[in-house]
Enzyme design. Structure first.
Site, PDB file in Angstrom:
ATOM      1  N   SER A 146      37.074  32.484  34.640  1.00  0.00           N
ATOM      2  CA  SER A 146      36.337  33.228  34.219  1.00  0.00           C
ATOM      3  C   SER A 146      35.628  33.480  34.888  1.00  0.00           C
ATOM      4  O   SER A 146      35.194  33.060  35.976  1.00  0.00           O
ATOM      5  CB  SER A 146      35.095  32.904  33.269  1.00  0.00           C
ATOM      6  OG  SER A 146      34.485  32.483  33.361  1.00  0.00           O
ATOM      7  N   TYR A 159      30.468  24.477  34.427  1.00  0.00           N
ATOM      8  CA  TYR A 159      31.392  25.682  34.024  1.00  0.00           C
ATOM      9  C   TYR A 159      31.968  26.423  34.994  1.00  0.00           C
ATOM     10  O   TYR A 159      33.069  26.475  35.284  1.00  0.00           O
ATOM     11  CB  TYR A 159      30.729  26.142  33.166  1.00  0.00           C
ATOM     12  CG  TYR A 159      32.000  27.084  32.386  1.00  0.00           C
ATOM     13  CD1 TYR A 159      33.310  26.742  31.810  1.00  0.00           C
ATOM     14  CD2 TYR A 159      31.299  28.493  31.606  1.00  0.00           C
ATOM     15  CE1 TYR A 159      34.588  27.261  31.233  1.00  0.00           C
ATOM     16  CE2 TYR A 159      32.520  29.259  31.721  1.00  0.00           C
ATOM     17  CZ  TYR A 159      33.936  28.636  31.053  1.00  0.00           C
ATOM     18  OH  TYR A 159      35.314  30.181  30.549  1.00  0.00           O
ATOM     19  N   LYS A 163      35.453  26.284  36.860  1.00  0.00           N
ATOM     20  CA  LYS A 163      35.672  28.265  37.291  1.00  0.00           C
ATOM     21  C   LYS A 163      36.379  28.621  38.303  1.00  0.00           C
ATOM     22  O   LYS A 163      38.068  29.037  38.713  1.00  0.00           O
ATOM     23  CB  LYS A 163      35.719  28.642  36.079  1.00  0.00           C
ATOM     24  CG  LYS A 163      35.823  28.673  34.692  1.00  0.00           C
ATOM     25  CD  LYS A 163      37.591  28.389  34.000  1.00  0.00           C
ATOM     26  CE  LYS A 163      37.329  28.539  32.472  1.00  0.00           C
ATOM     27  NZ  LYS A 163      38.879  28.221  32.144  1.00  0.00           N
TER      28      LYS A 163
END
Length: 256
Positions: A146, A159, A163
């Protein structure tokens, strides 16, 4: 080799996790259209059944396997079923993942580790399980990471960290597995999926669009096209690389 053959996946067998919706579904359909047999994996059987049906419309073979990537037994079953059905695995797309925005002062270790395991450990484990078949087929791995892995933005410490780890793991595994298995990743920016849709209204979408240099948000097919390149013979000399597909954004488009 003719240019159309460079982007052909004829004769290949691909596992795509998170294939029930969004980016995973788009990748599965694109690979099927390019000639691959595809194994569609996700937790919801109805979703992957629908994806597999769309893949078969291209004339390719498709299998739907219910799988929770956080469960090692499910991952082992996914690999076993794929090999039993198709005899080989030549492409692995680790697409399953995700996490909600988080407050770092309210995120306990259990939640942080859950997000890390869902996005990173599951991809590592499935890559391990597929490695013998990928080695035999001189195959490749594509991780879907991401843009948040490189952006500095509030609300994504869990998150974004996961990633970023997946991005670095991609580069390290490429070194481990060279020259026989290529390992690359795609880093999507803001993509219009159902997962993003729960945060959007007209005003928010307009703000995100304005923050994107190309003045539009991405579609799942934009990521599928990049994944197809990495999976295909066209990328035979590409490994350990991250393709950023983000509308040109070099900072967050999250408007909150």
């Amino acid at each position: 080799m003719a240019i159309q053959d460079l982007f052909s996946l004829q004769g290949e067998v691909a596992i795509i996790t998170g294939a029930g919706r969004g980016i995973g579904r788009a990748i599965a359909i694109a690979f099927a259209q390019a000639g691959a047999s595809v194994v569609c994996a996700a937790r919801t059987q109805a979703d992957i059944d629908d994806t597999a049906a769309q893949c078969r419309q291209s004339g390719s073979q498709a299998l739907a396997v219910s799988c929770d990537v956080s469960n090692e037994d499910d991952l082992a079953k996914l690999v076993h079923t794929s090999l039993e059905q198709f005899g080989k695995i030549s492409i692995l797309v680790n697409n399953a993942g995700g996490a909600y925005p988080n407050d770092p002062l309210k995120t306990d270790a259990k939640a942080f580790n859950r997000d890390f395991n869902f996005n990173v450990t599951s991809a590592f484990t499935l890559t391990q399980l597929c490695q013998p078949s990928l080695l035999a087929s001189k195959g490749n791995v594509i991780n879907i990471t991401s843009a948040v892995a490189r952006y500095c933005q509030a609300g994504f410490s869990s998150y974004g960290t996961a990633k970023a780890a997946l991005t670095q793991m991609t580069k390290l595994l490429a070194a481990d597995f060279a020259p026989d298995i290529r390992v690359n990743a795609v880093a999507p920016g803001t993509i219009l999926t159902e997962a993003l849709g729960q945060f959007l209204n007209t005003e928010i979408q307009e703000k995100m669009t304005a923050l994107t240099p190309l003045k539009s948000l991405g579609q799942p097919q934009d990521i599928a096209a990049a994944a197809l390149f990495l999976a295909s013979p066209a990328a035979r000399w590409v490994s350990g690389k991250i393709i950023e597909v983000d509308g040109g954004a070099e900072s967050t488009t999250w408007p909150f």
